[in-house]
Motif scaffolding. Sequence first.
Motif, PDB file in Angstrom:
ATOM      1  N   UNK A 184      -1.673  15.712 111.349  1.00  0.00           N
ATOM      2  CA  UNK A 184      -1.159  14.846 110.273  1.00  0.00           C
ATOM      3  C   UNK A 184      -1.455  15.929 108.794  1.00  0.00           C
ATOM      4  N   UNK A 185      -2.746  16.049 109.049  1.00  0.00           N
ATOM      5  CA  UNK A 185      -3.138  16.763 107.728  1.00  0.00           C
ATOM      6  C   UNK A 185      -2.319  18.187 107.598  1.00  0.00           C
ATOM      7  N   UNK A 188       0.910  17.603 106.030  1.00  0.00           N
ATOM      8  CA  UNK A 188       0.460  17.552 104.556  1.00  0.00           C
ATOM      9  C   UNK A 188       0.459  18.925 103.945  1.00  0.00           C
TER      10      UNK A 188
ATOM     11  N   UNK B 174      -0.811   8.557 100.581  1.00  0.00           N
ATOM     12  CA  UNK B 174      -2.223   8.669 100.414  1.00  0.00           C
ATOM     13  C   UNK B 174      -2.790   9.075 101.957  1.00  0.00           C
ATOM     14  N   UNK B 175      -3.551  10.015 101.822  1.00  0.00           N
ATOM     15  CA  UNK B 175      -4.360  10.321 103.325  1.00  0.00           C
ATOM     16  C   UNK B 175      -5.355   9.458 103.198  1.00  0.00           C
ATOM     17  N   UNK B 176      -5.447   8.836 104.416  1.00  0.00           N
ATOM     18  CA  UNK B 176      -6.790   7.977 104.458  1.00  0.00           C
ATOM     19  C   UNK B 176      -8.013   8.721 104.800  1.00  0.00           C
ATOM     20  N   UNK B 177      -8.048   9.978 105.445  1.00  0.00           N
ATOM     21  CA  UNK B 177      -9.183  10.712 105.740  1.00  0.00           C
ATOM     22  C   UNK B 177      -8.874  12.086 104.906  1.00  0.00           C
ATOM     23  N   UNK B 179     -10.009  15.957 105.417  1.00  0.00           N
ATOM     24  CA  UNK B 179     -10.015  17.042 106.488  1.00  0.00           C
ATOM     25  C   UNK B 179     -10.306  18.565 105.892  1.00  0.00           C
TER      26      UNK B 179
END
Lengths: 205, 563
Positions: A184-185, A188, B174-177, B179
């Motif tokens: 997911x990151x 993004x 909105x990213x919850x976490x 990294x």
Amino acid sequence: MNPSLNGHHPRKRANYHTVVAIVEDKPGVLMRVASLFRRRGFNIESLTVGHSEMPGLSRMTIVVDGDSAPVEQVEKQLYKLIDVIKVSDLSQEDIVARELAMIKVRCNNVNRHELLDIANVFRADVVDIATNSIILQVVGDEDKIDGLIKMCEPYGIRELSRTGRIAMVRGTKTTTVHEPEPERIARIHQTQGRRVEGDLPFSSD
Amino acid sequence: MARMTGAQMVLEGLQREGVEVIFGYPGGVVLPLYDTLPQYPGIRHILVRHEQGAAHMADGYARASGRMGVCLGTSGPGATNLVTGICTAWMDSVPVFALTGNVSRTLLGKDGFQEADITGITHSITKHNYLVMRPEEIPLTIREAAHICRTGRPGPVLVDIPKDVFQESAEFDWPEQVHLRGYRPTYEGHAGMIRRAAELIDQARRPIIIAGHGVIWSDAQDELVALAEKAEIPVITTFLGIGAFPEAHRLSYGWLGMHGMFYANMAADNADLVIGVGMRFDDRAMGRFKDFNPGVKIIHIDIDPAEIGKNFPTAVPIVGSAKNVLPRLTEHVREAKHTEWLQWIDQVREEHPSLHIRESRRMLPQYVVRTLYEETEGNATIVTGVGQHQMWAGQHYFYKRPRQLISSGGLGTMGFELPGAIGAQVALPDAEVWAICGDGGFQMTMQELAVVVDENLPLKIAIFNNGYLGMVRQWQQLFYDRNFVAVAMTQPDFCKIADAYGIRAIRVETKAEVAPAIREARAHKGPILIDFMIDQEENVWPMVPAGAALSETIEAPAEELAR
């Protein structure tokens, strides 16, 4: 003799350290690293940057003068940069270190053969030839390149370009980052343009 | 997910990060953001009078509350005016989130009107900074920047957003976490190192704890007291560490450094073990490095690994937060008594009391601070500028809790006092906040008096007015053969300035008026300014001359004591 070449006599390398930093491939990263070295007074002997085996990560090889700062401080300060992911000091490792140089040497029909002989001894390639000059390309450690430069000097060096050192640990050990970003990151970071295509203003790198 | 403009995303993101106050100043490129502000009534905007004030207010807000402070400026001069404040926060590890606008993307790099490369300018004074080139990046950027700002060793971040990025719309994802592969602060502390540290503490005959700002930021005052009491270790603090350990505690021996207490300097210099907690062995605290206490062993606990071993070799490094490391250390150390060692320090303190205020008819600045301490029963939050008054405020007020003294330690920013105190008062609306100002520094940022009035803050402002840049005058007197150059200042009538802003003011010209004026100020509900016309040539003692070692601390010379 060309005074600008005086600096290329073999240098004392006793306290030079090779540090590899794996960094995010983002605008401004090179400036952050260079600015860090400048303000902390760490002397850079050479610095090279290029892609690594991981998409989105660049690999910097920095040769730093250990007399200007303890290498441990260099490593720790590098780690403080958010874009720096992994730092390895290769000084105590068994490494392969290489540099590439292109040397444009003055020559003529009379002495060209001598130069080709010298190139042959250093396993340098001739990558360009003209009536009055020749470009030699050589790969090796700094001593080998310094040696070839010294041999070329009597003929007259018109131009010299060196890449600076890249290095890798021998054997199975690596300095790489083994942790891919969560999907997911990564999405993004990729879709939302963390690695923007094309040039950005102020990207000094 | 919802579609939003970049400006909405910024405010939505800040709101989700818990931001309630923004100190800012509008301008061309941030107009889209200001246009959007009314849609977010949960975010209070405080209009400053100079962007430097905005950064200091965000800083004072953060130091007083422990929360992230936010400041906002427009492009170009708006952004560069923030720089002093950002650097102040950087040197003292304060979580300040600076938001700036920039010219539209097509104009970037073209030297457009009010363009400044603020990310380039602030590289070396922020933990990290961002130039946001697409609206889609805003949520992740705000989240990451806020995360970097307040975790690990806190510090300022800057987010720079071109005007058209504020205006463009995108999905708000909105990213919850967060990294970040390159950012993993260590909080825990290495178990083996903690055991080794405990062994060293058990063996030590003259251990001392030097507590710094990190103890305050990790909220570890109780944990520090527990360790000190169990192993009976005397505690001194750095200047920024004041309040990290209650100064009334029997094991408290004040603070060390250039104007620290004589006995604190001697204790640090004669200890056989120094336990540095959340501090960075700065030159102002430690004196000349190479002559600091030869043979001492150092245990260094800090969340920033780069601080360990930077200035001194460390016997036991522990990377972690004081909050986590101290209790585990306390668990491992044996209960101990260091009676002889404490007696030795007590003896030095008796012979060199440092904080004794001599009898004098003059209005000594030390007396003003001590009277303020007595009148406020030691409960006020004190915000200072930089210079002599700062040192007197640190010396002669006795602090009991963390975040009670707010001051620019690392950068030494004159002009911090008023905006810093405004920020603190905004964070603590019901607290008694005193801005202790130098007459020089006050004039660097006194335009922010307007903010005190706008926001109706009950701030108490005390100017220590000696008509000099006192600390510089002191150095010229001591080290430049009394060659006084550019230190005498013709001051304006500060009471009239306060009047002009609609703030009550009192001038205090004699010693007898000090206590009544403080009482009157405390009784007054709104803001009030007191202009203390203190003795003009009083110096700060003790002193470690610049470049000298702690062992060379000098005390007030007899002729000064006779004044």
